[in-house]
Write an enzyme that holds these catalytic residues in place. Structure first.
Site, PDB file in Angstrom:
ATOM      1  N   LYS A 255       0.721  -1.340   0.098  1.00 29.91           N
ATOM      2  CA  LYS A 255       0.009  -0.024  -0.185  1.00 29.91           C
ATOM      3  C   LYS A 255       1.024   1.274  -0.029  1.00 29.91           C
ATOM      4  O   LYS A 255       2.204   1.271   0.225  1.00 29.91           O
ATOM      5  CB  LYS A 255      -1.010   0.126   1.290  1.00 29.91           C
TER       6      LYS A 255
ATOM      7  N   ARG B 270      -3.561  -9.873   5.163  1.00 34.03           N
ATOM      8  CA  ARG B 270      -4.140  -9.610   4.059  1.00 34.03           C
ATOM      9  C   ARG B 270      -3.037  -9.442   2.914  1.00 34.03           C
ATOM     10  O   ARG B 270      -2.596  -8.409   2.945  1.00 34.03           O
ATOM     11  CB  ARG B 270      -5.094  -8.985   3.960  1.00 34.03           C
TER      12      ARG B 270
END
Length: 261
Positions: free
Chosen positions: A204, A238
């Site tokens: 991210k 995740r």
């Protein structure tokens, strides 16, 4: 939890898995590398992502659920959606878990449907929606506000008969770079809720913007954050890169085992 995006515009792997053979190869690889769950999404939630109608989302995702259940009968599929009808149709097709970025905030029927389906429910912290969330990244006490949000959401979910809940702090959602690291530094406080904690930081912007690299170059930074999250008690990661995440888990497990002897 291995990530499978069947969207054309996800920030890292958008458009990579556009045909059945590539999807099956990707999932087989993640399962072989040790993934417990596969998280399947057909609607990119990155800031500024294109709108996808419910019909489009269903058209994209249901055939993939059926394909994966057919080829991997033991698979545990998590569905990344905020729409109750998508939840209903994908669970009917063989999925096992609903992963909702809005914790019911974008579909008033979601918790009612999940409660009726009797499946586990992952609730993420977010403000607004993917198109507005970054304009809402303002907090007087971020960790306290996230805890209060989850307190409310847990109570609401229980009222609909949802027994199995997982909390996701929502790194990157309605949070600045500074917010993301502030939250990571205190993420162990979310264990006060007494529920499993999922951390999703894989490749991210909190990694690649800080390090001034691209998402493709963000694996090393991701691995550092995964290690920190595990040390702070995260139960689910995740991830895009299952093998490397499993190596983090193996090392932290070994450290913890020695610490407890």
């Amino acid at each position: 939890m291995g990530i499978l995006n069947v969207t054309p515009d996800s920030f890292f792997d958008g458009g990579r898995y556009a045909d059945e053979n590539k999807i099956l190869e990707r999932v087989a690889g993640m399962l072989e590398d040790g993934a417990t769950f596969i998280d399947l999404g057909a609607y990119s939630s990155r800031p500024g992502a294109d709108f996808v109608s419910e019909a489009q989302e269903l058209e994209r995702i249901v055939p993939i659920v059926e394909l994966l259940v057919r080829n991997f009968p033991e698979i545990l599929l998590s569905i990344d959606t905020f729409r109750s009808n998508v939840a209903k149709e994908t669970i009917s097709a063989g999925a096992a878990i609903i992963n909702d970025i809005a914790a019911g905030g974008l579909d008033s029927e979601m918790m009612k449907v999940v409660g009726a389906l009797k499946v586990p429910y992952i609730m993420m912290h977010m403000k607004g929606n993917p198109n507005t969330m970054q304009q809402l990244a303002s907090y007087s006490d971020l960790t306290q506000e996230v805890l209060e949000y989850f307190s409310h959401k847990i109570s609401e979910a229980r009222s609909y008969g949802i027994d199995d809940l997982v909390l996701d702090p929502g790194f990157g959602f309605a949070k600045t770079l500074a917010h993301n690291y502030e939250l990571m530094s205190k993420v162990e406080l979310l264990h006060m809720a007494g529920l499993p904690l999922l951390v999703g930081v894989s490749r991210k912007s909190m990694v690649y913007k800080l390090l001034n690299v691209t998402p493709a170059q963000a694996l090393n930074g991701t691995t550092v954050l995964h290690t920190i999250a595990l040390q702070k008690g995260a139960q689910i990661l995740r991830v895009h890169d299952v093998k490397q995440a499993m190596e983090c888990i193996a090392i932290i497990d070994h450290l913890n085992a020695n610490k407890n002897e």
